[in-house]
Scaffold this motif. Structure first.
Motif, PDB file in Angstrom:
ATOM      1  N   HIS A  67      -8.653  -7.183   6.357  1.00 15.36           N
ATOM      2  CA  HIS A  67      -8.996  -7.447   7.755  1.00 15.36           C
ATOM      3  C   HIS A  67      -7.929  -6.872   8.695  1.00 15.36           C
ATOM      4  N   LEU A  68      -6.659  -7.101   8.347  1.00 13.08           N
ATOM      5  CA  LEU A  68      -5.561  -6.608   9.186  1.00 13.08           C
ATOM      6  C   LEU A  68      -5.569  -5.087   9.292  1.00 13.08           C
ATOM      7  N   SER A  69      -5.886  -4.439   8.194  1.00 11.48           N
ATOM      8  CA  SER A  69      -5.951  -2.971   8.181  1.00 11.48           C
ATOM      9  C   SER A  69      -7.032  -2.480   9.143  1.00 11.48           C
ATOM     10  N   LYS A  70      -8.177  -3.174   9.135  1.00 10.76           N
ATOM     11  CA  LYS A  70      -9.281  -2.814  10.055  1.00 10.76           C
ATOM     12  C   LYS A  70      -8.857  -3.001  11.509  1.00 10.76           C
ATOM     13  N   VAL A  71      -8.182  -4.119  11.766  1.00 10.38           N
ATOM     14  CA  VAL A  71      -7.742  -4.439  13.133  1.00 10.38           C
ATOM     15  C   VAL A  71      -6.711  -3.421  13.625  1.00 10.38           C
ATOM     16  N   VAL A  72      -5.689  -3.198  12.803  1.00  7.09           N
ATOM     17  CA  VAL A  72      -4.554  -2.366  13.200  1.00  7.09           C
ATOM     18  C   VAL A  72      -4.887  -0.877  13.242  1.00  7.09           C
ATOM     19  N   PHE A  73      -5.718  -0.407  12.296  1.00 10.67           N
ATOM     20  CA  PHE A  73      -6.039   1.021  12.274  1.00 10.67           C
ATOM     21  C   PHE A  73      -7.395   1.340  12.905  1.00 10.67           C
ATOM     22  N   GLY A  74      -7.940   0.350  13.594  1.00  3.22           N
ATOM     23  CA  GLY A  74      -9.213   0.577  14.268  1.00  3.22           C
ATOM     24  C   GLY A  74      -9.059   0.795  15.760  1.00  3.22           C
ATOM     25  N   ASP A  75      -7.864   0.468  16.259  1.00  2.00           N
ATOM     26  CA  ASP A  75      -7.655   0.532  17.708  1.00  2.00           C
ATOM     27  C   ASP A  75      -6.173   0.740  18.007  1.00  2.00           C
ATOM     28  N   LEU A  76      -5.860   1.725  18.838  1.00  2.02           N
ATOM     29  CA  LEU A  76      -4.465   2.060  19.147  1.00  2.02           C
ATOM     30  C   LEU A  76      -3.742   0.911  19.833  1.00  2.02           C
ATOM     31  N   GLU A  77      -4.432   0.235  20.749  1.00  2.00           N
ATOM     32  CA  GLU A  77      -3.815  -0.884  21.469  1.00  2.00           C
ATOM     33  C   GLU A  77      -3.438  -2.003  20.500  1.00  2.00           C
ATOM     34  N   GLU A 132       0.140  18.841   5.101  1.00  3.42           N
ATOM     35  CA  GLU A 132      -0.863  17.812   5.403  1.00  3.42           C
ATOM     36  C   GLU A 132      -1.791  17.523   4.227  1.00  3.42           C
ATOM     37  N   ASN A 133      -2.269  18.556   3.553  1.00  5.53           N
ATOM     38  CA  ASN A 133      -3.171  18.343   2.415  1.00  5.53           C
ATOM     39  C   ASN A 133      -2.488  17.587   1.283  1.00  5.53           C
ATOM     40  N   LYS A 134      -1.213  17.910   1.039  1.00  4.38           N
ATOM     41  CA  LYS A 134      -0.451  17.192   0.010  1.00  4.38           C
ATOM     42  C   LYS A 134      -0.324  15.728   0.393  1.00  4.38           C
ATOM     43  N   ARG A 135      -0.035  15.486   1.665  1.00  2.00           N
ATOM     44  CA  ARG A 135       0.106  14.109   2.144  1.00  2.00           C
ATOM     45  C   ARG A 135      -1.187  13.328   1.931  1.00  2.00           C
ATOM     46  N   ILE A 136      -2.303  13.941   2.324  1.00  5.33           N
ATOM     47  CA  ILE A 136      -3.607  13.278   2.186  1.00  5.33           C
ATOM     48  C   ILE A 136      -3.902  12.961   0.724  1.00  5.33           C
ATOM     49  N   LYS A 144      -6.010   4.599  -3.401  1.00  5.87           N
ATOM     50  CA  LYS A 144      -7.421   4.635  -3.860  1.00  5.87           C
ATOM     51  C   LYS A 144      -8.373   4.558  -2.661  1.00  5.87           C
ATOM     52  N   CYS A 145      -8.147   5.479  -1.705  1.00 10.77           N
ATOM     53  CA  CYS A 145      -8.966   5.480  -0.494  1.00 10.77           C
ATOM     54  C   CYS A 145      -9.511   6.884  -0.219  1.00 10.77           C
ATOM     55  N   SER A 146     -10.345   6.983   0.807  1.00 13.01           N
ATOM     56  CA  SER A 146     -10.983   8.265   1.123  1.00 13.01           C
ATOM     57  C   SER A 146     -10.112   9.106   2.052  1.00 13.01           C
ATOM     58  N   GLU A 147     -10.436  10.386   2.134  1.00 11.03           N
ATOM     59  CA  GLU A 147      -9.721  11.290   3.035  1.00 11.03           C
ATOM     60  C   GLU A 147      -9.869  10.827   4.476  1.00 11.03           C
ATOM     61  N   ASN A 148     -11.066  10.356   4.824  1.00 14.47           N
ATOM     62  CA  ASN A 148     -11.344   9.882   6.174  1.00 14.47           C
ATOM     63  C   ASN A 148     -10.438   8.702   6.547  1.00 14.47           C
ATOM     64  N   GLN A 149     -10.230   7.789   5.589  1.00 11.37           N
ATOM     65  CA  GLN A 149      -9.375   6.619   5.832  1.00 11.37           C
ATOM     66  C   GLN A 149      -7.917   7.041   6.068  1.00 11.37           C
ATOM     67  N   VAL A 150      -7.482   8.053   5.313  1.00 14.37           N
ATOM     68  CA  VAL A 150      -6.104   8.543   5.471  1.00 14.37           C
ATOM     69  C   VAL A 150      -5.938   9.195   6.841  1.00 14.37           C
ATOM     70  N   ARG A 151      -6.910  10.041   7.209  1.00 13.88           N
ATOM     71  CA  ARG A 151      -6.837  10.746   8.499  1.00 13.88           C
ATOM     72  C   ARG A 151      -6.842   9.750   9.660  1.00 13.88           C
ATOM     73  N   LYS A 152      -7.568   8.645   9.492  1.00 15.27           N
ATOM     74  CA  LYS A 152      -7.636   7.607  10.515  1.00 15.27           C
ATOM     75  C   LYS A 152      -6.239   7.013  10.757  1.00 15.27           C
TER      76      LYS A 152
END
Length: 198
Positions: A67-77, A132-136, A144-152
């Motif tokens: 839940h915290l991950s969704k809250v914190v990485f879902g909105d900059l504020e 960047e690709n190495k980091r991702i 164990k997450c998706s590329e989209n989650q990392v980019r977010k």
């Protein structure tokens, strides 16, 4: 005692550098790991987090990381709010931690030294950069997450160019053997700078 900040974007390889430093008896405070621990254990901090982000941040007194991950990485504020709540507790813990050592310098490892402005409290700041690709790929494998989650998550961190302009020392983490050599060069540099042997 001098404070050396160690930072880099997600997946840049800060932990790799920290392991080499620890092997050389240089104390490293991992602020990201410590923050999670403090958030899980400090009752005052729990109350503050709940008052801003709701009771669902904890389940049976334990940190609801999903839940915290969704809250914190879902909105900059929200991300900035969470950092402003947690950071003072982490900084206070770090100051207590430094008192355990009789060293000329210790290392404060954090992903957000420049984003939070805490680099200003350090005597010296080291930035780790990587392709960047190495980091991702590293983060996808590790978490164990998706590329989209990392980019977010990457969106909430300053880009390397901005950070390069603020750091005192740069390490390119592209090849492990070369990185290892570069870290030893940095250790020698810091030992000379702070006139010490570790």
């Amino acid at each position: 005692m001098k404070i050396v900040g160690l930072t880099g974007g997600i997946g840049s390889g800060k932990s790799t550098i920290s392991k080499i430093l620890l092997k050389n008896e240089i104390p490293v405070y991992n602020s990201d790991k410590k923050a999670k621990l403090i958030m899980a254990e400090n009752e005052k901090l729990k109350i503050k987090i709940k008052s801003v982000f709701g009771d669902q941040c904890f389940i049976n007194g334990k940190l609801n990381k999903k839940h915290l991950s969704k809250v914190v990485f879902g909105d900059l504020e929200n991300n900035m709010k969470m950092n402003s709540i947690v950071h003072p507790f982490v900084h206070s813990d770090f100051i207590k931690w430094t008192k355990k050592f009789k060293k000329k310098y210790v290392v404060y490892e954090s992903a957000l030294i420049f984003e939070t402005g805490s680099y200003k409290k350090n005597d010296f700041n080291v930035l780790v950069v990587s392709d960047e690709n190495k980091r991702i790929n590293r983060v996808m494998y590790r978490d164990k997450c998706s590329e989209n989650q990392v980019r977010k998550k990457m969106k909430f961190q300053l880009n390397d160019l901005n950070k390069t302009n603020l750091c005192d020392y740069l390490i390119y983490n592209h090849d492990f053997e070369q990185t290892k050599k570069d870290v030893y060069k940095m250790i020698n540099f810091l030992n000379r700078k702070f006139h010490c042997l570790t």
